[in-house]
Design an enzyme around this catalytic site. Structure first.
Site, PDB file in Angstrom:
ATOM      1  N   SER A 138       0.861  -1.201   0.000  1.00 59.31           N
ATOM      2  CA  SER A 138       0.000   0.000   0.000  1.00 59.31           C
ATOM      3  C   SER A 138       0.885   1.235   0.000  1.00 59.31           C
ATOM      4  CB  SER A 138      -0.862   0.004   1.263  1.00 59.31           C
ATOM      5  OG  SER A 138      -1.546   1.231   1.381  1.00 59.31           O
ATOM      6  N   TYR A 150      -2.392  -0.952  10.383  1.00 63.21           N
ATOM      7  CA  TYR A 150      -2.418  -1.171   8.932  1.00 63.21           C
ATOM      8  C   TYR A 150      -1.131  -0.703   8.250  1.00 63.21           C
ATOM      9  CZ  TYR A 150      -4.135  -1.102   4.113  1.00 63.21           C
ATOM     10  OH  TYR A 150      -4.290  -1.316   2.765  1.00 63.21           O
TER      11      TYR A 150
HETATM   12  N1  LIG Z   1      -8.941  -0.323  -1.467  1.00 66.51           N
HETATM   13  C1  LIG Z   1      -7.862   0.422  -1.266  1.00 66.51           C
HETATM   14  O1  LIG Z   1      -7.908   1.651  -1.324  1.00 66.51           O
HETATM   15  C2  LIG Z   1      -6.542  -0.250  -0.977  1.00 66.51           C
HETATM   16  C3  LIG Z   1      -5.398   0.578  -0.949  1.00 66.51           C
HETATM   17  C4  LIG Z   1      -4.174  -0.021  -0.679  1.00 66.51           C
HETATM   18  C5  LIG Z   1      -4.101  -1.376  -0.456  1.00 66.51           C
HETATM   19  N2  LIG Z   1      -5.229  -2.147  -0.483  1.00 66.51           N
HETATM   20  C6  LIG Z   1      -5.081  -3.563  -0.216  1.00 66.51           C
HETATM   21  O2  LIG Z   1      -5.636  -4.334  -1.241  1.00 66.51           O
HETATM   22  C7  LIG Z   1      -6.048  -5.602  -0.715  1.00 66.51           C
HETATM   23  C8  LIG Z   1      -7.485  -5.870  -1.140  1.00 66.51           C
HETATM   24  O3  LIG Z   1      -8.312  -4.873  -0.585  1.00 66.51           O
HETATM   25  P1  LIG Z   1      -9.711  -4.458  -1.224  1.00 66.51           P
HETATM   26  O4  LIG Z   1      -9.810  -2.986  -1.124  1.00 66.51           O
HETATM   27  O5  LIG Z   1      -9.893  -5.137  -2.524  1.00 66.51           O
HETATM   28  O6  LIG Z   1     -10.685  -5.063  -0.105  1.00 66.51           O
HETATM   29  P2  LIG Z   1     -12.003  -5.970  -0.213  1.00 66.51           P
HETATM   30  O7  LIG Z   1     -12.569  -5.997   1.158  1.00 66.51           O
HETATM   31  O8  LIG Z   1     -12.869  -5.497  -1.324  1.00 66.51           O
HETATM   32  O9  LIG Z   1     -11.402  -7.405  -0.576  1.00 66.51           O
HETATM   33  C9  LIG Z   1     -10.624  -8.118   0.362  1.00 66.51           C
HETATM   34  C10 LIG Z   1     -11.007  -9.584   0.333  1.00 66.51           C
HETATM   35  O10 LIG Z   1     -10.167 -10.277   1.276  1.00 66.51           O
HETATM   36  C11 LIG Z   1     -10.973 -11.237   1.938  1.00 66.51           C
HETATM   37  N3  LIG Z   1     -10.394 -11.601   3.234  1.00 66.51           N
HETATM   38  C12 LIG Z   1     -10.363 -10.864   4.376  1.00 66.51           C
HETATM   39  N4  LIG Z   1      -9.786 -11.564   5.363  1.00 66.51           N
HETATM   40  C13 LIG Z   1      -9.442 -12.779   4.842  1.00 66.51           C
HETATM   41  C14 LIG Z   1      -8.815 -13.934   5.366  1.00 66.51           C
HETATM   42  N5  LIG Z   1      -8.445 -14.001   6.664  1.00 66.51           N
HETATM   43  N6  LIG Z   1      -8.597 -14.981   4.544  1.00 66.51           N
HETATM   44  C15 LIG Z   1      -8.991 -14.932   3.244  1.00 66.51           C
HETATM   45  N7  LIG Z   1      -9.608 -13.872   2.692  1.00 66.51           N
HETATM   46  C16 LIG Z   1      -9.821 -12.800   3.479  1.00 66.51           C
HETATM   47  C17 LIG Z   1     -12.324 -10.547   2.098  1.00 66.51           C
HETATM   48  O11 LIG Z   1     -13.358 -11.491   2.367  1.00 66.51           O
HETATM   49  C18 LIG Z   1     -12.462  -9.848   0.760  1.00 66.51           C
HETATM   50  O12 LIG Z   1     -13.110 -10.672  -0.184  1.00 66.51           O
HETATM   51  C19 LIG Z   1      -5.860  -5.512   0.795  1.00 66.51           C
HETATM   52  O13 LIG Z   1      -4.624  -6.094   1.135  1.00 66.51           O
HETATM   53  C20 LIG Z   1      -5.800  -4.020   1.046  1.00 66.51           C
HETATM   54  O14 LIG Z   1      -5.054  -3.718   2.191  1.00 66.51           O
HETATM   55  C21 LIG Z   1      -6.452  -1.606  -0.754  1.00 66.51           C
END
Ligand SMILES: NC(=O)c1ccc[n+]([C@@H]2O[C@H](COP(=O)([O-])OP(=O)(O)OC[C@H]3O[C@@H](n4cnc5c(N)ncnc54)[C@H](O)[C@@H]3O)[C@@H](O)[C@H]2O)c1
Length: 258
Positions: A138, A150
């Site tokens: 991130s 985080y």
């Molecule tokens: N959305 C943003 O702005 C953003 C920015 C930087 C980084 N990220 C990172 O991207 C990644 C995905 O995030 P997103 O925004 O798509 O979120 P999201 O919530 O849409 O998707 C995350 C998925 O991970 C699954 N999950 C959670 N805990 C779990 C576990 N213990 N085992 C298996 N699956 C699990 C959830 O059920 C969900 O389907 C994360 O690592 C997040 O930190 C997101």
């Protein structure tokens, strides 16, 4: 021979977009998520578009669950690509106010989950002498937000990516990360709706003045997995519409043009 890709967190957001883009007739995608319904929905979208995928329930923070996931993948025969998208966000907090159980949950999913999956599948790829892993860091891993669990968990993923690149590189496996910055996924939408994030502030801070779409992160992940990135390992690629690039620029104390 068909390629096999595993996407954790493939039931939503970045993981779903990546699963959909990775899946072709030649590439079977195993969509793993703690949310079984989300994973099944991703697979039905892939199949409706003519791709090849299967869904499986897995909790990446749990060693036994990751061991079971290894069994599922072993049935497919091999693994060419691992994308560690499972993760959870957090809301802003002071260090002293951060609930410790929530702190540990975030580390367990984000860092430990990534570690456990790389630890499980890296050596399997190394046995075949080929493979690619992409972790999800991130912008919060480069610059610390008021997110005391985080942000450090993501910085640790960036460093782990380098450790793994050094470890697995001589055995033919590349390990990289992408560092997304404010991506309009279900997780971010929920925070905007709850008043925890402000879209206009996010847009304003980005050099390109817009929020990133999940598909745009998936494109970067696909690039890092592909042969076009064959000379790249140990890198963390920001995909943030220029948020990191604009940090110093936007804080310049003199006159600037925009
Ligand atoms: N959305 C943003 O702005 C953003 C920015 C930087 C980084 N990220 C990172 O991207 C990644 C995905 O995030 P997103 O925004 O798509 O979120 P999201 O919530 O849409 O998707 C995350 C998925 O991970 C699954 N999950 C959670 N805990 C779990 C576990 N213990 N085992 C298996 N699956 C699990 C959830 O059920 C969900 O389907 C994360 O690592 C997040 O930190 C997101």
């Amino acid at each position: 021979m068909k390629k096999i890709s595993l996407v954790t967190g493939g039931g939503s957001g970045i993981g779903r977009a990546t699963s959909i883009k990775l899946s072709t007739r030649e590439n079977h995608v195993i969509v793993a998520d703690i949310d079984e319904e989300g994973a099944a929905e991703t697979v039905s979208r892939i199949k409706a578009a003519g791709g090849d995928a299967s869904a499986t329930k897995a909790d990446v923070s749990d060693e036994l669950s990751v061991a079971a996931l290894m069994q599922t993948v072993a049935k497919a025969g091999r693994i060419d690509t691992l994308v560690n998208c499972a993760g959870i966000l957090q809301n802003g907090s002071r260090v002293e106010d951060m609930d410790l159980a929530e702190h540990d949950r975030i580390w367990n999913v984000n860092y430990r989950g990534t570690y456990l999956c790389c630890r499980a599948f890296g050596p399997v790829m190394a046995e075949y002498g080929v493979g690619s892993i992409v972790n999800i860091g991130s912008i919060a891993g480069f610059e610390m937000f008021p997110l005391p669990a985080y942000s450090p968990s993501k910085a640790a993923i960036h460093q782990l990516t380098k450790v793994l690149a050094g470890d697995l590189g001589p055995r033919g496996v590349r390990v990289n990360a992408v560092a997304p910055g404010f991506v309009m996924t279900e997780a971010l939408k929920a925070r905007v709706e709850a008043g925890e994030r402000d879209t206009s502030v996010m847009e304003e801070q980005k050099t390109l003045r817009r929020i990133v779409e999940p598909d745009e992160i998936a494109d970067a992940i696909l690039f890092l997995c592909s042969n076009a990135a064959r000379a790249i390992t140990g890198a963390t690629l920001p995909v943030d519409n220029g948020w990191l690039a604009g940090l110093a620029y936007n804080s310049y104390a003199g006159n600037k043009k925009n």
